[in-house]
Enzyme design. Sequence first.
Site, PDB file in Angstrom:
ATOM      1  N   ASP A 187      42.403  46.901  44.021  1.00 55.56           N
ATOM      2  CA  ASP A 187      42.525  45.474  43.783  1.00 55.56           C
ATOM      3  C   ASP A 187      43.940  45.268  43.221  1.00 55.56           C
ATOM      4  OD1 ASP A 187      41.742  42.721  43.304  1.00 55.56           O
ATOM      5  OD2 ASP A 187      41.629  43.280  41.193  1.00 55.56           O
ATOM      6  N   ASP A 225      45.557  42.113  41.036  1.00 58.60           N
ATOM      7  CA  ASP A 225      45.688  41.592  39.671  1.00 58.60           C
ATOM      8  C   ASP A 225      44.727  42.316  38.727  1.00 58.60           C
ATOM      9  OD1 ASP A 225      47.028  38.448  39.964  1.00 58.60           O
ATOM     10  OD2 ASP A 225      46.286  39.458  41.744  1.00 58.60           O
TER      11      ASP A 225
END
Length: 221
Positions: A11, A13
């Site tokens: 992922d 952020d």
Amino acid sequence: MSPAPSAVLFDLDGTLIDTAPDFIRCLNKLRVQRGLGALPPEHIRPSVSNGARAMIEVGFGLVPEDPDYQEYHTAFLDLYEAGVAEETQLFPGMAELLDWLEETAIPWGIVTNKPERFTTPLLHALQLDERCAAVICPDHVAQRKPHPESLMLACKQIGVDAASGIYVGDHRRDIEAGRNAGMTTIAVRYGYIEHPEEVDSWQADLVADTVSDLTKLIQYR
């Protein structure tokens, strides 16, 4: 010891990079423009992984059903796009992990719910765009995480079987997406998590409290 993963997907952020400083800066700038005082960074940070919608709710108490919501949402995204990588950087220790993956010939990629409008210039500014083997944004799929479509597409682009890969994330939806794709999942507790103790209920295969822990789990699992 398990075999080396065929690929590691991250992922974005709160997992691979620390985007919170720029989110905090932009939200507080918008608050000042609207005649309000700046909020403490620790008040904003836990909501960063939930995107612009969460920022507007934290900063102004507005939700999409409110009449003024869209104006604030658009203004915030325009501010963010103008300075998407002013303060954003890899989490400490992540550069070394990426170097190790590349030296070991394990491809790595990014699967994010962050739109391509922001992801592409951000990765370019951090000089990551030509290093990662795949970058999948919601623009590229019909269904966002926690649906597995984006993870499956990334594995297809890299040319690996999802079942032999790892997905790393800092949100429940990341772990659900990884499980739905049949990947080994690692939940990271160092990201933007309001209640870190809840990570244990996400049913991830592994949990990392720090980037150092994450590195060890990938290298020696």
